[in-house]
Motif scaffolding. Structure first.
Motif, PDB file in Angstrom:
ATOM      1  N   MET A   1       0.854  -1.172   0.000  1.00 26.92           N
ATOM      2  CA  MET A   1       0.000   0.000   0.000  1.00 26.92           C
ATOM      3  C   MET A   1       0.900   1.235   0.000  1.00 26.92           C
ATOM      4  SD  MET A   1      -3.047   1.262   2.623  1.00 26.92           S
ATOM      5  CE  MET A   1      -3.549  -0.374   2.960  1.00 26.92           C
ATOM      6  N   THR A   3       1.299   5.383   0.331  1.00 25.29           N
ATOM      7  CA  THR A   3       0.647   6.491   1.015  1.00 25.29           C
ATOM      8  C   THR A   3       1.154   7.812   0.456  1.00 25.29           C
ATOM      9  OG1 THR A   3       0.431   5.173   3.021  1.00 25.29           O
ATOM     10  CG2 THR A   3       0.214   7.553   3.269  1.00 25.29           C
ATOM     11  N   GLU A   5       0.502  12.285   0.685  1.00 24.53           N
ATOM     12  CA  GLU A   5      -0.076  13.371   1.465  1.00 24.53           C
ATOM     13  C   GLU A   5      -0.203  14.620   0.608  1.00 24.53           C
ATOM     14  OE1 GLU A   5       2.109  14.055   5.074  1.00 24.53           O
ATOM     15  OE2 GLU A   5       1.436  12.154   5.950  1.00 24.53           O
ATOM     16  N   GLU A 120      -8.209   4.941  -0.048  1.00 22.40           N
ATOM     17  CA  GLU A 120      -8.625   5.351   1.284  1.00 22.40           C
ATOM     18  C   GLU A 120      -8.115   6.765   1.535  1.00 22.40           C
ATOM     19  OE1 GLU A 120      -6.981   2.350   3.847  1.00 22.40           O
ATOM     20  OE2 GLU A 120      -8.436   0.848   3.192  1.00 22.40           O
ATOM     21  N   VAL A 134      -4.545  12.440   3.561  1.00 26.05           N
ATOM     22  CA  VAL A 134      -3.684  11.262   3.503  1.00 26.05           C
ATOM     23  C   VAL A 134      -4.390  10.259   2.604  1.00 26.05           C
ATOM     24  CG1 VAL A 134      -2.563   9.424   4.802  1.00 26.05           C
ATOM     25  CG2 VAL A 134      -2.803  11.714   5.818  1.00 26.05           C
ATOM     26  N   GLU A 136      -4.273   6.610   0.796  1.00 27.38           N
ATOM     27  CA  GLU A 136      -3.656   5.297   0.828  1.00 27.38           C
ATOM     28  C   GLU A 136      -4.187   4.477  -0.338  1.00 27.38           C
ATOM     29  OE1 GLU A 136      -3.226   3.343   4.630  1.00 27.38           O
ATOM     30  OE2 GLU A 136      -3.713   5.249   5.622  1.00 27.38           O
ATOM     31  N   THR A 138      -4.493   1.157  -2.351  1.00 29.09           N
ATOM     32  CA  THR A 138      -4.411  -0.269  -2.048  1.00 29.09           C
ATOM     33  C   THR A 138      -4.072  -1.110  -3.272  1.00 29.09           C
ATOM     34  OG1 THR A 138      -6.757  -0.628  -2.423  1.00 29.09           O
ATOM     35  CG2 THR A 138      -6.104   0.004  -0.182  1.00 29.09           C
ATOM     36  N   GLU A 143      -2.387   3.750  -6.942  1.00 35.19           N
ATOM     37  CA  GLU A 143      -1.078   4.365  -6.739  1.00 35.19           C
ATOM     38  C   GLU A 143      -0.708   5.236  -7.940  1.00 35.19           C
ATOM     39  OE1 GLU A 143       3.572   3.050  -6.026  1.00 35.19           O
ATOM     40  OE2 GLU A 143       1.987   1.596  -5.590  1.00 35.19           O
TER      41      GLU A 143
END
Length: 151
Positions: A1, A3, A5, A120, A134, A136, A138, A143
């Motif tokens: 995953m 992440t 920001e 997410e 934020v 995320e 999956t 991505e």
């Protein structure tokens, strides 16, 4: 995953960011939104709907659980806060696996029904005008989507 920001310094920036994301979403995409009351979930969702071509006013479905909007693809906006104590399957998979884009607020309350592939998004209140997003991802798909919109 993976992440990512991103910070927003106004409601206009939040809506523009969400609109940019909405323009790239496809049928079957699922986004979850977490954040305290007043963090900006509805503001974000309004921008997302604009990016999806929704013409109607978008508001929170707190009391109806789900609202459906017409855009270039169907847009399903769920607020499942009131389902906190429920373990009943309300047919969520019809939306998650359907022909539209779905946004779920307070998704932790229906975690067992959510597909693994999703974006997410947590919105953190910093001050009256600043929010930290934020994201995320999956899956590789989300991505790459995040990399594209965050440039």
């Amino acid at each position: 995953m993976a992440t990512f920001e991103w910070r927003s310094f106004s409601t206009d920036e939040t809506q523009a960011f969400a609109e940019k994301l909405g323009q790239r979403l496809q049928s079957g995409d699922l986004l979850t939104l977490e954040g305290d009351l007043g963090a900006g979930k509805t503001t974000f969702t309004k921008g997302l709907g604009k990016g999806l071509g929704v013409k109607r006013t978008i508001n929170s479905p707190t009391f109806t659980i789900m609202k459906e909007y017409k855009g270039r693809v169907p847009f399903y906006h769920m607020d499942v806060y009131r389902l906190e104590e429920s373990d009943e399957d309300l047919g969520f998979d019809e939306y998650f696996e359907g022909d539209g884009v779905t946004v779920v607020e307070w998704a932790q309350f229906i975690e067992d029904f959510l597909p693994e592939e999703r974006l997410e998004i947590t919105i953190r209140y910093i001050d009256d005008s600043t929010r930290l997003f934020v994201l995320e991802a999956t899956s590789i798909y989300f991505e790459e989507l995040c990399k594209e919109i965050l440039g």
